[in-house]
Design a protein around this motif. Structure first.
Motif, PDB file in Angstrom:
ATOM      1  N   GLY A   1      18.890   0.073  -1.275  1.00 12.84           N
ATOM      2  CA  GLY A   1      19.123  -0.988  -0.300  1.00 12.84           C
ATOM      3  C   GLY A   1      19.600  -0.414   1.021  1.00 12.84           C
ATOM      4  N   GLU A   2      20.068  -1.251   1.908  1.00 12.79           N
ATOM      5  CA  GLU A   2      20.505  -0.894   3.266  1.00 12.79           C
ATOM      6  C   GLU A   2      19.336  -0.262   4.032  1.00 12.79           C
ATOM      7  OE1 GLU A   2      23.297  -2.117   3.785  1.00 12.79           O
ATOM      8  OE2 GLU A   2      23.775  -1.507   5.817  1.00 12.79           O
ATOM      9  N   PRO A   3      18.380  -1.102   4.434  1.00 10.16           N
ATOM     10  CA  PRO A   3      17.128  -0.589   5.008  1.00 10.16           C
ATOM     11  C   PRO A   3      17.237  -0.105   6.457  1.00 10.16           C
ATOM     12  CG  PRO A   3      17.120  -2.993   4.997  1.00 10.16           C
ATOM     13  CD  PRO A   3      18.378  -2.572   4.292  1.00 10.16           C
ATOM     14  N   PHE A   4      16.861   1.134   6.659  1.00  7.36           N
ATOM     15  CA  PHE A   4      16.779   1.701   8.017  1.00  7.36           C
ATOM     16  C   PHE A   4      15.309   1.712   8.451  1.00  7.36           C
ATOM     17  CE2 PHE A   4      20.909   3.551   9.246  1.00  7.36           C
ATOM     18  CZ  PHE A   4      21.636   3.255   8.092  1.00  7.36           C
ATOM     19  N   ILE A   5      15.083   1.308   9.672  1.00  5.43           N
ATOM     20  CA  ILE A   5      13.736   1.295  10.233  1.00  5.43           C
ATOM     21  C   ILE A   5      13.704   2.063  11.553  1.00  5.43           C
ATOM     22  CG2 ILE A   5      13.038  -0.882   9.152  1.00  5.43           C
ATOM     23  CD1 ILE A   5      13.687  -2.309  11.766  1.00  5.43           C
ATOM     24  N   VAL A   6      12.544   2.599  11.868  1.00  7.32           N
ATOM     25  CA  VAL A   6      12.327   3.301  13.138  1.00  7.32           C
ATOM     26  C   VAL A   6      11.293   2.494  13.924  1.00  7.32           C
ATOM     27  CG1 VAL A   6      11.523   5.422  14.239  1.00  7.32           C
ATOM     28  CG2 VAL A   6      12.837   5.540  12.092  1.00  7.32           C
TER      29      VAL A   6
ATOM     30  N   ASP B   1       0.859  -1.191   0.000  1.00  2.00           N
ATOM     31  CA  ASP B   1       0.000   0.000   0.000  1.00  2.00           C
ATOM     32  C   ASP B   1       0.891   1.235   0.000  1.00  2.00           C
ATOM     33  OD1 ASP B   1       0.885   0.342   2.622  1.00  2.00           O
ATOM     34  OD2 ASP B   1      -0.868  -0.654   3.470  1.00  2.00           O
ATOM     35  N   GLU B   2       0.311   2.398   0.271  1.00  2.00           N
ATOM     36  CA  GLU B   2       1.062   3.644   0.164  1.00  2.00           C
ATOM     37  C   GLU B   2       1.939   3.930   1.384  1.00  2.00           C
ATOM     38  OE1 GLU B   2       1.127   5.625  -2.601  1.00  2.00           O
ATOM     39  OE2 GLU B   2       0.023   3.939  -3.475  1.00  2.00           O
ATOM     40  N   LYS B   3       1.751   3.193   2.454  1.00  2.00           N
ATOM     41  CA  LYS B   3       2.543   3.440   3.663  1.00  2.00           C
ATOM     42  C   LYS B   3       4.003   3.032   3.442  1.00  2.00           C
ATOM     43  CE  LYS B   3      -1.370   2.871   6.803  1.00  2.00           C
ATOM     44  NZ  LYS B   3      -1.964   2.061   7.915  1.00  2.00           N
ATOM     45  N   VAL B   4       4.903   3.782   4.079  1.00  2.66           N
ATOM     46  CA  VAL B   4       6.337   3.533   3.909  1.00  2.66           C
ATOM     47  C   VAL B   4       6.924   3.145   5.263  1.00  2.66           C
ATOM     48  CG1 VAL B   4       8.548   4.512   3.186  1.00  2.66           C
ATOM     49  CG2 VAL B   4       6.434   5.193   2.022  1.00  2.66           C
ATOM     50  N   TRP B   5       7.551   1.987   5.303  1.00  2.12           N
ATOM     51  CA  TRP B   5       7.990   1.422   6.578  1.00  2.12           C
ATOM     52  C   TRP B   5       9.500   1.403   6.764  1.00  2.12           C
ATOM     53  CZ3 TRP B   5       4.046   0.993   9.758  1.00  2.12           C
ATOM     54  CH2 TRP B   5       2.763   0.791   9.221  1.00  2.12           C
ATOM     55  N   ARG B   6      10.223   1.627   5.705  1.00  2.00           N
ATOM     56  CA  ARG B   6      11.681   1.628   5.846  1.00  2.00           C
ATOM     57  C   ARG B   6      12.265   2.575   4.809  1.00  2.00           C
ATOM     58  NH1 ARG B   6      13.581  -4.220   3.238  1.00  2.00           N
ATOM     59  NH2 ARG B   6      13.203  -3.616   1.079  1.00  2.00           N
ATOM     60  N   LEU B   7      13.449   3.086   5.104  1.00  2.09           N
ATOM     61  CA  LEU B   7      14.143   3.981   4.200  1.00  2.09           C
ATOM     62  C   LEU B   7      15.444   3.303   3.808  1.00  2.09           C
ATOM     63  CD1 LEU B   7      16.320   6.396   3.633  1.00  2.09           C
ATOM     64  CD2 LEU B   7      13.964   6.789   2.900  1.00  2.09           C
ATOM     65  N   ASN B   8      15.542   2.913   2.550  1.00  4.43           N
ATOM     66  CA  ASN B   8      16.745   2.243   2.072  1.00  4.43           C
ATOM     67  C   ASN B   8      17.768   3.295   1.664  1.00  4.43           C
ATOM     68  OD1 ASN B   8      15.152   0.037   2.481  1.00  4.43           O
ATOM     69  ND2 ASN B   8      15.489  -0.849   0.469  1.00  4.43           N
ATOM     70  N   TYR B   9      18.839   3.403   2.409  1.00  3.29           N
ATOM     71  CA  TYR B   9      19.764   4.541   2.281  1.00  3.29           C
ATOM     72  C   TYR B   9      20.709   4.417   1.093  1.00  3.29           C
ATOM     73  CZ  TYR B   9      23.029   8.205   3.627  1.00  3.29           C
ATOM     74  OH  TYR B   9      23.811   9.343   3.640  1.00  3.29           O
ATOM     75  N   ALA B  10      21.214   3.231   0.834  1.00  4.60           N
ATOM     76  CA  ALA B  10      22.169   3.052  -0.258  1.00  4.60           C
ATOM     77  C   ALA B  10      21.422   2.726  -1.547  1.00  4.60           C
ATOM     78  CB  ALA B  10      23.150   1.938   0.069  1.00  4.60           C
ATOM     79  N   PHE B  11      21.952   3.183  -2.660  1.00  4.23           N
ATOM     80  CA  PHE B  11      21.373   2.776  -3.936  1.00  4.23           C
ATOM     81  C   PHE B  11      22.329   1.755  -4.537  1.00  4.23           C
ATOM     82  CE2 PHE B  11      19.823   2.908  -8.261  1.00  4.23           C
ATOM     83  CZ  PHE B  11      18.454   2.922  -8.040  1.00  4.23           C
TER      84      PHE B  11
END
Length: 478
Positions: free
Chosen positions: A353-358, A175-185
């Motif tokens: 890639g390299e997923p950061f989560i809060v 869905d539209e919710k975002v759960w992680r921010l992948n810092y590296a491309f």
């Protein structure tokens, strides 16, 4: 970057009981957050800190006096790029309790279950936590506040507006919710030494016939064609998945990601498996490869024992200690099968890639997001590229920089691919299926112990089992 399950590292006594109870659904973990009260400062307990006042410089409303905690995966990228950002965070906010580790899941799973997680986690590596499970158990904070906050360098732009296309989608699960921010491309492909090929007057093979012919020449000189992380066989898909997409088209991989019936029985999959099996059957795999981990296989490769290795763009930094200065590390797209392929040779797998989560139950979730906002500044995106020789998800951050050879080749490959960039989601949507079932069958295939038809059947059976498992949340490509 790696993946073995860490079930053998679980704790004992109460911790073990909690984990097992949670796994059985006996603990309503999210409800524990309602037990948390608010505190005004750097609490040493399990209490949430008060929010600060939102200002232009503090758009997330971080409590300026409160401390926060970050646990960062210490893998191919190291941790200095985060530690440098922490210094800027602490210049404006409270102290950061920082820990680097390769044991993300063994260290943090009990804390997630216990309701006292850190405020920011780099959930990567062989022992990463299953993000899909964390989302299903309501243990992650949704990142829209971060994405809608002003970017660090230009308040007129939101964070979401400075990201490389596809970054936000990698954090979404249906869905539209975002759960992680992948810092590296990250770009994935076949890595080789430009010097080794040039010294032998060899060229990178663009078709599978050329690949086999080159491996034969190399074998005659005592050089293996391929090596790979035999103990982590899920590295093999870094080139196999885009190879399948090239042969049969992107829809074949999307059907695999979507767990569609008989997706693995597509003719393109069979051709790809037969091609890779031929490497083993003809003795083109470095002897002992099935027993090597990622570091050991990379070391054999940088020593010139093998021509090619399937890997991601973190390898330039991870293999730096053993890489000769004149190695000429280069990434190329997987070879095409032949002229009947549905996608061009330039097709590659690239994604954030390299997923950061809060963690949702962290005491200072605003602080966790603010550290990410600082990391997404141009200063720290360029620092990341300089330190670890990889791109970030910040668009245009490396413009004007003098890039090292591997990173420059990745950037060139990405430019050459144009719209022919594929993004398989099986690794993050169905981690167990990808790492254990697919990886396990590929390990046997590449070791020459399992024929292609048998490997395909084992994987299809595992995919069907996952598709029918009501306990596993399902996702589909839009």
């Amino acid at each position: 970057m790696g993946s073995t399950s860490a079930h053998n590292n679980e704790g004992l006594g109460r911790r073990d009981l909690i984990k097992r109870s949670a796994a059985l659904g006996l603990i309503a973990v999210p409800t524990m957050s309602f037990l948390s009260a608010c505190a005004s400062g750097d609490s040493g307990g399990d209490e949430k800190v008060d929010k600060g006042k939102k200002t232009e410089k503090n758009p997330l409303g971080v409590n300026e006096k409160a401390g926060m905690e970050a646990v960062i995966f210490d893998g191919g990228f190291g941790t200095k790029y985060v530690e440098d950002a922490v210094k800027d965070y602490e210049a404006s906010y409270g102290k950061v309790k920082f820990k680097a580790t390769q044991d993300i899941q063994p260290l943090l799973q009990p804390r997630m279950v216990g309701g006292n997680p850190p405020d920011l986690v780099d959930n990567s590596g062989a022992k990463q936590m299953d993000a899909a499970t964390l989302i299903a158990k309501d243990q992650l904070a949704e990142l829209t506040p971060l994405l809608d906050a002003a970017s660090f360098d230009d308040p007129s732009k939101k964070v979401r507006d400075i990201l490389v296309p596809g970054t936000i989608e990698m954090g979404q699960y249906g869905d539209e919710k975002v759960w992680r921010l992948n810092y590296a491309f990250t770009t994935f492909g076949v890595w080789y030494s430009k010097k080794l090929l040039a010294d032998n007057e060899w060229e990178y093979p663009k078709t599978w016939d050329e690949m086999l012919a080159l491996c034969k020449k190399a074998k005659a000189k005592g050089i293996a064609g391929w090596t790979y992380a035999g103990k982590h066989p899920y590295y093999i898909p870094f080139t196999l998945y885009p190879f399948i997409a090239k042969i049969g088209g992107w829809d074949v991989m999307k059907a695999i990601d979507n767990l569609e019936p008989n997706a693995w029985k597509h003719d393109a999959v069979k051709k790809a498996f037969e091609a890779y099996y031929e490497l083993a059957a003809k003795g083109y795999i470095l002897k002992g490869t099935p027993g090597l981990d990622h570091i050991q296989s990379q070391t054999q490769w940088t020593k010139g024992k093998a021509l090619f290795i399937p890997n991601g763009s973190w390898v330039e930094n991870e293999a730096a200690p053993t890489t000769p200065k004149d190695f000429g590390m280069t990434m190329a797209p997987p070879s095409s099968l032949d002229s009947s392929d549905k996608m061009p040779f330039e097709t590659i797998w690239a994604q954030a890639g390299e997923p950061f989560i809060v963690p949702k139950q962290g005491k200072n979730t605003e602080g966790g997001m603010e550290l990410l906002r600082i990391m997404l500044s141009k200063k720290h995106a360029q620092n990341f590229a300089t330190l670890v020789k990889s791109l970030t998800c910040v668009a245009g951050a490396t413009e004007g920089m003098d890039l090292p050879p591997g990173l420059a080749s990745s950037s060139d490959a990405l430019d050459a691919a144009g719209e022919n960039v594929v993004n398989p989601r099986l690794p993050d949507w169905y981690q167990t299926l990808h790492k254990e079932s697919v990886g396990g069958a590929l390990a046997e295939l590449m070791a020459g112990r399992m024929k292609p038809d048998e490997a395909i059947k084992k994987i299809q059976d595992a995919a069907d089992k996952t598709a029918k498992d009501d306990a596993v949340k399902k996702y589909k490509h839009a």
